[in-house]
Scaffold this active site. Structure first.
Site, short mmCIF file in Angstrom:
data_model
loop_
_atom_site.label_atom_id
_atom_site.label_comp_id
_atom_site.label_asym_id
_atom_site.label_seq_id
_atom_site.Cartn_x
_atom_site.Cartn_y
_atom_site.Cartn_z
N ASP A 67 5.27 -31.32 -4.28
CA ASP A 67 4.14 -32.39 -5.00
C ASP A 67 2.92 -32.45 -4.23
O ASP A 67 2.55 -31.74 -3.34
CB ASP A 67 5.10 -33.72 -4.69
CG ASP A 67 5.83 -33.77 -3.21
OD1 ASP A 67 5.33 -32.95 -2.43
OD2 ASP A 67 6.42 -34.70 -2.74
N ASN A 135 14.39 -43.89 1.35
CA ASN A 135 14.91 -44.69 0.38
C ASN A 135 15.83 -43.44 -0.63
O ASN A 135 16.23 -43.65 -1.50
CB ASN A 135 13.91 -45.29 -0.60
CG ASN A 135 13.04 -44.28 -1.28
OD1 ASN A 135 13.05 -43.14 -0.87
ND2 ASN A 135 12.08 -44.86 -1.95
N HIS A 137 14.69 -40.62 -1.66
CA HIS A 137 13.84 -39.51 -2.39
C HIS A 137 13.70 -38.36 -2.35
O HIS A 137 13.74 -37.98 -0.98
CB HIS A 137 12.55 -40.52 -2.92
CG HIS A 137 11.20 -40.38 -1.72
ND1 HIS A 137 10.50 -41.11 -1.70
CD2 HIS A 137 11.02 -39.06 -1.12
CE1 HIS A 137 9.73 -40.81 -0.65
NE2 HIS A 137 9.90 -39.43 -0.34
N GLU A 142 11.33 -41.04 -6.97
CA GLU A 142 11.67 -42.12 -6.28
C GLU A 142 13.22 -42.82 -6.92
O GLU A 142 13.64 -42.08 -8.19
CB GLU A 142 10.79 -43.18 -6.48
CG GLU A 142 9.47 -42.97 -6.01
CD GLU A 142 9.42 -43.42 -4.65
OE1 GLU A 142 10.51 -43.21 -3.75
OE2 GLU A 142 8.29 -43.39 -3.94
C1 GLP Z 1 7.29 -37.88 1.32
C2 GLP Z 1 7.39 -36.52 0.89
C3 GLP Z 1 8.84 -35.99 0.63
C4 GLP Z 1 9.14 -35.96 1.92
C5 GLP Z 1 9.52 -37.38 2.34
C6 GLP Z 1 9.90 -37.69 3.77
O1 GLP Z 1 6.94 -38.99 0.71
N1 GLP Z 1 7.06 -36.83 -0.70
O2 GLP Z 1 8.77 -34.65 0.06
O3 GLP Z 1 10.38 -35.44 2.07
O4 GLP Z 1 8.42 -38.32 2.15
O5 GLP Z 1 9.02 -37.38 4.75
P1 GLP Z 1 8.95 -37.41 6.31
O6 GLP Z 1 9.58 -35.89 6.47
O7 GLP Z 1 7.72 -37.42 6.78
O8 GLP Z 1 10.00 -38.59 6.75
#
Ligand code: GLP
Length: 240
Positions: A67, A135, A137, A142
């Site tokens: 992404d 959440n 995702h 989402e």
């Molecule tokens: C972000 C990214 C995800 C990631 C997630 C968790 O929004 N788009 O790909 O896995 O949130 O992030 P973190 O590893 O910093 O908790």
């Protein structure tokens, strides 16, 4: 689903890196599906260390990222393109021409998503690395994203904007939109490796591993994939 529970983030990162390194050693032309966020940073650090100490080469490896934020240029320090260069690509011998992310500043976002979907038809990850949103995702899919979605523009939820605001100077600077591989793209990877740590993910981990398979918790779809490894620390696994 194989769940590996580790003592802490460092051990999680070590285990996850070993899995990726093994794949690259067995197939020097491997396609890596990569992720951003704080979860995989330690994994990438271990890959860099292994590259420097043991010479594992990424010369013929290609990558596709999950992404990118809409509106951030590749040199913006919060763009995922910048994240990948500074946390991994600049420190291994991958040819940056073979690294791919959606372009969040494309003038036609739908056309950019179409281009990325076409690319994913030829670059099928041998392993797709994933983090987990609190959440549930995956990528930026989402809650309530249909399981058959492919790469698409996403409106970020308030929850995700708040979670990710810690990395920006203020919450107002967090982009409200992103381009994300869809769940269908993610499920096409030959194998999936999720890294997840921390108590704030425990509820989502429980739903993903033991809950009902539902778009309300996007990561629950992984129960349907034949080759999923979840490496999580004991805090993230505390509700299992
Ligand atoms: C972000 C990214 C995800 C990631 C997630 C968790 O929004 N788009 O790909 O896995 O949130 O992030 P973190 O590893 O910093 O908790």
């Amino acid at each position: 689903m194989k769940v590996i529970i580790t003592e802490n983030y460092a051990e999680m990162s070590q285990k996850a890196a070993e899995i990726i390194i093994e794949i690259v050693k067995n197939n020097p032309n491997a396609v890596l599906g990569l992720a951003t966020g704080s979860s995989p940073i330690g994994t990438y650090q271990n890959m860099i260390k292994d590259h420097q100490e043991n010479g594992t080469s990424y010369k013929n490896v290609s990558s596709v990222n999950l992404d990118e934020y809409v509106s951030l240029t590749a040199d913006h320090d919060q763009s995922y393109a910048y994240f990948m260069r500074t946390n991994l690509f600049d420190h291994i011998d991958i040819d940056q021409k073979n690294t791919n992310l959606p372009n969040g500043v494309a003038s036609d976002l739908q056309a950019e998503c179409d281009r990325y979907n076409k690319l994913l038809e030829t670059l099928v990850p041998d392993v797709q690395v994933l983090g987990l949103g609190s959440n549930g995702h995956i990528g930026f899919n989402e809650p309530n994203t249909p399981f058959d979605a492919v790469t698409h523009p996403v409106k970020l939820t308030e929850n995700t904007i708040k979670d990710n605001s810690r990395l920006f100077n203020s919450i107002d600077e967090v982009p409200r939109q992103a381009l994300s591989m869809g769940i269908k793209n993610i499920m096409q990877a030959k194998s999936i490796l999720m890294v997840v740590s921390g108590k704030n993910k425990a509820e989502a981990v429980k739903g993903m591993v033991q809950g009902k398979i539902t778009p309300e918790l996007p990561a629950s779809v992984l129960q349907l994939h034949p080759f999923v490894t979840i490496v999580c620390d004991k805090d993230a696994a505390s509700l299992l």
